[in-house]
Motif scaffolding. Structure first.
Motif, PDB file in Angstrom:
ATOM      1  N   ALA A  98      45.532  49.312  36.927  1.00 39.19           N
ATOM      2  CA  ALA A  98      45.331  50.060  35.681  1.00 39.19           C
ATOM      3  C   ALA A  98      45.274  49.079  34.517  1.00 39.19           C
ATOM      4  N   GLN A  99      44.239  49.216  33.675  1.00 34.27           N
ATOM      5  CA  GLN A  99      44.095  48.398  32.479  1.00 34.27           C
ATOM      6  C   GLN A  99      43.742  49.313  31.323  1.00 34.27           C
ATOM      7  N   GLY A 100      44.751  49.640  30.506  1.00 36.40           N
ATOM      8  CA  GLY A 100      44.519  50.535  29.373  1.00 36.40           C
ATOM      9  C   GLY A 100      44.123  51.917  29.855  1.00 36.40           C
ATOM     10  N   ASP A 101      42.937  52.370  29.425  1.00 34.86           N
ATOM     11  CA  ASP A 101      42.475  53.701  29.832  1.00 34.86           C
ATOM     12  C   ASP A 101      41.445  53.639  30.959  1.00 34.86           C
ATOM     13  N   THR A 102      41.394  52.520  31.690  1.00 34.09           N
ATOM     14  CA  THR A 102      40.499  52.412  32.841  1.00 34.09           C
ATOM     15  C   THR A 102      41.310  52.073  34.089  1.00 34.09           C
ATOM     16  N   LEU A 103      40.775  52.485  35.222  1.00 33.82           N
ATOM     17  CA  LEU A 103      41.388  52.192  36.513  1.00 33.82           C
ATOM     18  C   LEU A 103      40.371  51.422  37.336  1.00 33.82           C
ATOM     19  N   ASN A 104      40.728  50.195  37.727  1.00 32.34           N
ATOM     20  CA  ASN A 104      39.843  49.358  38.539  1.00 32.34           C
ATOM     21  C   ASN A 104      40.242  49.511  39.998  1.00 32.34           C
ATOM     22  N   LEU A 105      39.292  49.903  40.829  1.00 32.95           N
ATOM     23  CA  LEU A 105      39.557  50.138  42.242  1.00 32.95           C
ATOM     24  C   LEU A 105      38.725  49.200  43.102  1.00 32.95           C
ATOM     25  N   SER A 106      39.358  48.653  44.119  1.00 37.28           N
ATOM     26  CA  SER A 106      38.660  47.875  45.124  1.00 37.28           C
ATOM     27  C   SER A 106      38.793  48.650  46.428  1.00 37.28           C
ATOM     28  N   LEU A 107      37.708  49.307  46.846  1.00 37.71           N
ATOM     29  CA  LEU A 107      37.771  50.245  47.965  1.00 37.71           C
ATOM     30  C   LEU A 107      36.875  49.863  49.146  1.00 37.71           C
TER      31      LEU A 107
END
Length: 177
Positions: A98-107
């Protein structure tokens, strides 16, 4: 009359409810939520309790009184306690950040998946494989969790993917020769 619609909602301390002709607004420590009112239901605030009565004897008004009561109860719970949904990532190399109001996903895709959180919804990642989505609006929290889960739903053979923390994935047996 609807059984759910008959039950009054007791307003906890610190919660203010404003009822206008076509809108109800609930304000509390977690934020403010508002919703349009239906003409089939009368809402009355008496001594910090909300009462819902059908405007007429029709079946639709009866059903709508229970529906509206449930939605307003969720609004009151949301502005006092809030709602949260927990997701877990199952799979080798599956990560969330989670970075601020974004969610970074590695799927496991060839590209990273970036999900922008809607207004009023917060996201936290206590570990790389856990996601906690929280907010005052129950519908927004659930919808956001469903959108994140839809990026990689749990598959039935190994169980890899994004799943709710309380979800049980039934693993299928592989085909035998």
């Amino acid at each position: 009359m609807s059984r759910v619609g008959k039950m009054p909602i007791a307003l906890p301390a610190g919660v203010e409810v404003t009822i206008t002709a076509d809108r109800i607004t609930v304000k509390g420590p977690q934020g403010t939520l508002s919703m349009p009112l239906n003409g089939l239901v009368k809402v009355v605030n008496e001594n910090n309790t909300l009462l819902f009565t059908p405007a007429n004897d029709s079946r639709e008004a009866n059903a709508m009184s229970g529906t509206l009561r449930a939605l307003v109860n969720n609004m009151v719970t949301g502005v006092t306690k809030g709602f949260e949904r927990k997701l877990s990532l199952v799979g080798v190399g599956f990560r969330a950040q989670a970075q601020g109001d974004t969610l970074n996903l590695s799927l496991g895709y060839s590209h990273p998946v970036v999900h922008k959180m809607p207004a009023g919804v917060k996201c936290a990642t206590p570990s790389q494989t856990e996601i906690v989505i929280s907010g005052a609006d129950k519908q927004k929290v659930g919808q956001t969790a469903a959108e994140i889960r839809a990026y990689r739903e749990p598959e039935p053979y190994k169980g890899k993917g994004v799943r709710y923390s309380d979800e049980v994935v039934v693993i299928k047996e592989t085909k035998k020769k």
